[in-house]
Design a protein around this motif. Structure first.
Motif, PDB file in Angstrom:
ATOM      1  N   UNK A   1       1.231  11.279  -8.488  1.00 37.80           N
ATOM      2  CA  UNK A   1       1.642  11.308  -9.899  1.00 37.80           C
ATOM      3  C   UNK A   1       0.978  10.176 -10.678  1.00 37.80           C
ATOM      4  N   UNK A   2       0.944   8.984 -10.082  1.00 35.29           N
ATOM      5  CA  UNK A   2       0.323   7.821 -10.731  1.00 35.29           C
ATOM      6  C   UNK A   2      -1.171   8.060 -10.960  1.00 35.29           C
ATOM      7  N   UNK A   3      -1.849   8.621  -9.963  1.00 34.37           N
ATOM      8  CA  UNK A   3      -3.282   8.908 -10.092  1.00 34.37           C
ATOM      9  C   UNK A   3      -3.538   9.963 -11.169  1.00 34.37           C
ATOM     10  N   UNK A   4      -2.682  10.959 -11.239  1.00 30.57           N
ATOM     11  CA  UNK A   4      -2.852  12.031 -12.233  1.00 30.57           C
ATOM     12  C   UNK A   4      -2.614  11.504 -13.645  1.00 30.57           C
ATOM     13  N   UNK A   5      -1.565  10.698 -13.824  1.00 33.39           N
ATOM     14  CA  UNK A   5      -1.236  10.184 -15.160  1.00 33.39           C
ATOM     15  C   UNK A   5      -2.102   8.994 -15.530  1.00 33.39           C
ATOM     16  N   UNK A   6      -2.413   8.130 -14.555  1.00 36.51           N
ATOM     17  CA  UNK A   6      -3.364   7.041 -14.780  1.00 36.51           C
ATOM     18  C   UNK A   6      -2.781   5.680 -15.088  1.00 36.51           C
TER      19      UNK A   6
ATOM     20  N   UNK B   1       0.824  -1.217   0.000  1.00 34.86           N
ATOM     21  CA  UNK B   1       0.000   0.000   0.000  1.00 34.86           C
ATOM     22  C   UNK B   1       0.856   1.264   0.000  1.00 34.86           C
ATOM     23  N   UNK B   2       2.023   1.191   0.669  1.00 29.97           N
ATOM     24  CA  UNK B   2       2.879   2.373   0.758  1.00 29.97           C
ATOM     25  C   UNK B   2       3.565   2.716  -0.560  1.00 29.97           C
ATOM     26  N   UNK B   3       3.352   1.922  -1.594  1.00 34.41           N
ATOM     27  CA  UNK B   3       3.842   2.315  -2.916  1.00 34.41           C
ATOM     28  C   UNK B   3       3.176   3.628  -3.320  1.00 34.41           C
ATOM     29  N   UNK B   4       1.894   3.764  -3.018  1.00 34.72           N
ATOM     30  CA  UNK B   4       1.146   4.967  -3.400  1.00 34.72           C
ATOM     31  C   UNK B   4       0.587   5.760  -2.218  1.00 34.72           C
ATOM     32  N   UNK B   5       0.437   5.109  -1.063  1.00 34.31           N
ATOM     33  CA  UNK B   5      -0.192   5.756   0.093  1.00 34.31           C
ATOM     34  C   UNK B   5       0.824   6.116   1.165  1.00 34.31           C
TER      35      UNK B   5
ATOM     36  N   UNK C   1      -4.208   9.274   2.606  1.00 32.38           N
ATOM     37  CA  UNK C   1      -3.860  10.026   1.418  1.00 32.38           C
ATOM     38  C   UNK C   1      -2.749   9.388   0.616  1.00 32.38           C
ATOM     39  N   UNK C   2      -2.454  10.013  -0.503  1.00 29.89           N
ATOM     40  CA  UNK C   2      -1.440   9.498  -1.420  1.00 29.89           C
ATOM     41  C   UNK C   2      -0.094  10.171  -1.177  1.00 29.89           C
ATOM     42  N   UNK C   3       0.973   9.405  -1.370  1.00 26.42           N
ATOM     43  CA  UNK C   3       2.315   9.977  -1.307  1.00 26.42           C
ATOM     44  C   UNK C   3       2.616  10.612  -2.671  1.00 26.42           C
ATOM     45  N   UNK C   4       3.780  11.225  -2.863  1.00 24.25           N
ATOM     46  CA  UNK C   4       4.066  11.893  -4.140  1.00 24.25           C
ATOM     47  C   UNK C   4       3.957  10.972  -5.365  1.00 24.25           C
TER      48      UNK C   4
END
Length: 121
Positions: free
Chosen positions: A56-61, A37-41, A49-52
């Protein structure tokens, strides 16, 4: 007090939690070290919430060349360098070449704490 120490030891031993499979499909070719989970959170529970890198992954998809070339956490290693080395691209304290305390270190620490507590009683 013994119950609390036992609970802490159990939590240390079961800390290996994987992220939800639907979010890991893009990461199937990478090390299991990053499939958490800590890859993104920011929290290992997936909450908080999301980490940096997660932002970025959520924004780009998806895992695009653009995302892979970014240094989401600002530690001077690109996201792809970190993923290939089994480190977390969203955590500036996790980067290729840095030694992290492993299971043996945690177990040794737990034994020392138990010894010191036993000695006091």
């Amino acid at each position: 007090m013994k119950k609390m120490v036992t609970v802490v030891l159990i939590l240390l031993l079961i800390a290996n939690v994987s992220a939800r499979p639907e979010y890991m499909k893009d990461f199937k070719n990478f090390s299991d070290k990053v499939k958490k989970c800590t890859l993104c959170h920011v929290q290992s529970s997936g909450y908080g919430g999301l980490n940096p890198f997660g932002r970025d992954y959520a924004q780009i998809g998806s895992l695009t060349p653009e995302l892979m070339q970014l240094d989401s956490d600002g530690d001077r290693f690109s996201n792809i360098e970190e993923l290939l080395n089994g480190t977390m691209p969203g955590d500036k304290n996790s980067y290729p070449g840095k030694k992290a305390p492993g299971f043996t270190s945690l177990l040794l620490l737990a034994i020392i704490i138990l010894y010191l507590m036993k000695r006091k009683s």
